[in-house]
Scaffold this active site. Sequence first.
Site, PDB file in Angstrom:
ATOM      1  N   PHE A 141       0.857  -1.195   0.000  1.00 24.57           N
ATOM      2  CA  PHE A 141       0.000   0.000   0.000  1.00 24.57           C
ATOM      3  C   PHE A 141       0.883   1.232   0.000  1.00 24.57           C
ATOM      4  O   PHE A 141       1.762   1.374   0.846  1.00 24.57           O
ATOM      5  CB  PHE A 141      -0.913   0.016   1.236  1.00 24.57           C
ATOM      6  CG  PHE A 141      -1.907   1.141   1.183  1.00 24.57           C
ATOM      7  CD1 PHE A 141      -3.050   1.047   0.398  1.00 24.57           C
ATOM      8  CD2 PHE A 141      -1.690   2.317   1.888  1.00 24.57           C
ATOM      9  CE1 PHE A 141      -3.954   2.099   0.326  1.00 24.57           C
ATOM     10  CE2 PHE A 141      -2.588   3.373   1.817  1.00 24.57           C
ATOM     11  CZ  PHE A 141      -3.727   3.261   1.038  1.00 24.57           C
ATOM     12  N   ASP A 226       9.283   2.680   1.376  1.00 26.88           N
ATOM     13  CA  ASP A 226       8.115   3.439   1.809  1.00 26.88           C
ATOM     14  C   ASP A 226       8.032   3.283   3.323  1.00 26.88           C
ATOM     15  O   ASP A 226       7.604   2.237   3.825  1.00 26.88           O
ATOM     16  CB  ASP A 226       6.861   2.893   1.119  1.00 26.88           C
ATOM     17  CG  ASP A 226       5.589   3.601   1.592  1.00 26.88           C
ATOM     18  OD1 ASP A 226       5.636   4.270   2.648  1.00 26.88           O
ATOM     19  OD2 ASP A 226       4.554   3.465   0.926  1.00 26.88           O
ATOM     20  N   LYS A 255       2.763  10.370   7.998  1.00 22.93           N
ATOM     21  CA  LYS A 255       2.102   9.907   9.223  1.00 22.93           C
ATOM     22  C   LYS A 255       2.737  10.489  10.502  1.00 22.93           C
ATOM     23  O   LYS A 255       2.514  11.643  10.811  1.00 22.93           O
ATOM     24  CB  LYS A 255       2.071   8.384   9.254  1.00 22.93           C
ATOM     25  CG  LYS A 255       1.062   7.779   8.276  1.00 22.93           C
ATOM     26  CD  LYS A 255       0.829   6.314   8.539  1.00 22.93           C
ATOM     27  CE  LYS A 255      -0.135   5.663   7.556  1.00 22.93           C
ATOM     28  NZ  LYS A 255      -1.535   5.828   7.896  1.00 22.93           N
TER      29      LYS A 255
HETATM   30  C1  LIG Z   1       3.090   2.388   3.769  1.00 30.93           C
HETATM   31  C2  LIG Z   1       2.133   3.485   3.407  1.00 30.93           C
HETATM   32  N1  LIG Z   1       2.416   4.264   2.354  1.00 30.93           N
HETATM   33  C3  LIG Z   1       1.600   5.277   1.988  1.00 30.93           C
HETATM   34  C4  LIG Z   1       0.448   5.546   2.681  1.00 30.93           C
HETATM   35  C5  LIG Z   1      -0.447   6.668   2.245  1.00 30.93           C
HETATM   36  O1  LIG Z   1      -0.336   7.742   3.112  1.00 30.93           O
HETATM   37  P1  LIG Z   1      -1.442   8.898   3.096  1.00 30.93           P
HETATM   38  O2  LIG Z   1      -2.727   8.261   3.499  1.00 30.93           O
HETATM   39  O3  LIG Z   1      -0.927   9.930   4.058  1.00 30.93           O
HETATM   40  O4  LIG Z   1      -1.504   9.422   1.698  1.00 30.93           O
HETATM   41  C6  LIG Z   1       0.118   4.754   3.795  1.00 30.93           C
HETATM   42  C7  LIG Z   1      -1.125   5.002   4.550  1.00 30.93           C
HETATM   43  O5  LIG Z   1      -1.646   4.166   5.226  1.00 30.93           O
HETATM   44  C8  LIG Z   1       0.983   3.701   4.163  1.00 30.93           C
HETATM   45  O6  LIG Z   1       0.721   2.913   5.206  1.00 30.93           O
END
Ligand SMILES: Cc1ncc(COP(=O)(O)O)c(C=O)c1O
Length: 406
Positions: A141, A226, A255
């Site tokens: 994700f 990520d 986050k």
């Molecule tokens: C690993 C990872 N990358 C990207 C995101 C996306 O972040 P945002 O919701 O701030 O766009 C998330 C959100 O849960 C995530 O867990």
Amino acid sequence: MSVEQAPVQRADFDQVMVPNYSPAAFIPVRGEGSRVWDQSGRELVDFAGGIAVNALGHAHPALVKALTEQANTLWHVSNVFTNEPALRLARKLVEATFAERAFFCNSGAEANEAAFKLARRVGYDRFGPDKHEIIATVNSFHGRTLFTVSVGGQPKYSDGFGPKITGISHVPYNDLEALKAQISDRTCAVVIEPIQGESGVVPADQAYLEGARKLCDEHDALLIFDEVQTGVGRTGSLYAYQHYGVVPDILTSAKSLGGGFPIGAMLTTTTLASHLAVGTHGTTYGGNPLGCAVACAVLDVVNTPRTLAGIKARHERFKARLERIGQQYGVFSQVRGLGLLIGCVLADAWKGKARDVLDAAEKEGVMVLQAGPDVVRFAPSLVIEDADIDEGLDRFERAVARLTQA
Ligand SMILES: Cc1ncc(COP(=O)(O)O)c(C=O)c1O
């Protein structure tokens, strides 16, 4: 002068909001530390942390101070001008990590969008248009923009929106042979979550990340981590790559970085950053003084040996009790994760019922998360008090007992 606010209820959500979320039946109105109160005055222990965002809980004095001081000073100037908090934050991140350069934005998806665009740009500049392929992992994700859902390995988020971004493939997570079979000289980047967060709190194997680093080097591909969910102390290291000792070329963070104030960052080296020359990428709000001032305060609290050691100690406290609950009630087959990103894998008889556990927990006054249908996830404040952990887990145990006896 106080302005009279019109009363609103959960039912208003269904009348005035786009129905892409299904929020809980109650509305939180106030938070302090790891406790949250709803409209009726009911108090809950917060183990959800705004989905791994409220790194210092609610209304942490250092963050309230940073935000209010900045709010009284300067809110926004755009990137036509730089600003002091952004430069201070970039310095802190550069000093604390492998990175030499920072790009700021407002969310995890935007940080990844920047990372993927940078990787493609580097491939294009160095090797030409054929070097544009991105390899991601199944069940990953990376956010909800079209590029990030295309890279994310979950068709449920990317199907049904017309043509996806092409040149992206997905290989099973933690499967080095699959990555080896897929990677080629057309690959510009491999993107990996050091712990797959949304789809079950699955930590990467050490050999997998080391192998991915080696394969990327062999194929002139960039390794992107990520760390939107794992970053800023969540795993007990400032970033998870430091726990593994495997250094990426690009790292994304969001986050916890803002502790609840929206901010994202893409971190990289000077050489790679040079491919995003003036005008190639941008955002109006990215690096705004409010977000950066708060993020500076977050890092000042989190990036200390004491806080980081405290996260590891809290992990043990959670894990020991959750394993006991799992055994006693037969609900969990495994408790996994690092630091304060913990996943309880539901036992066979409870598979698919993570939402039921969440609902039962809420009824007992504790907020937890799910990570897919089979995993109950905990992502509390990194400085949660032991008393809050114990009280929250007492409530959680009551919820599990009630559910299993029903
Ligand atoms: C690993 C990872 N990358 C990207 C995101 C996306 O972040 P945002 O919701 O701030 O766009 C998330 C959100 O849960 C995530 O867990």
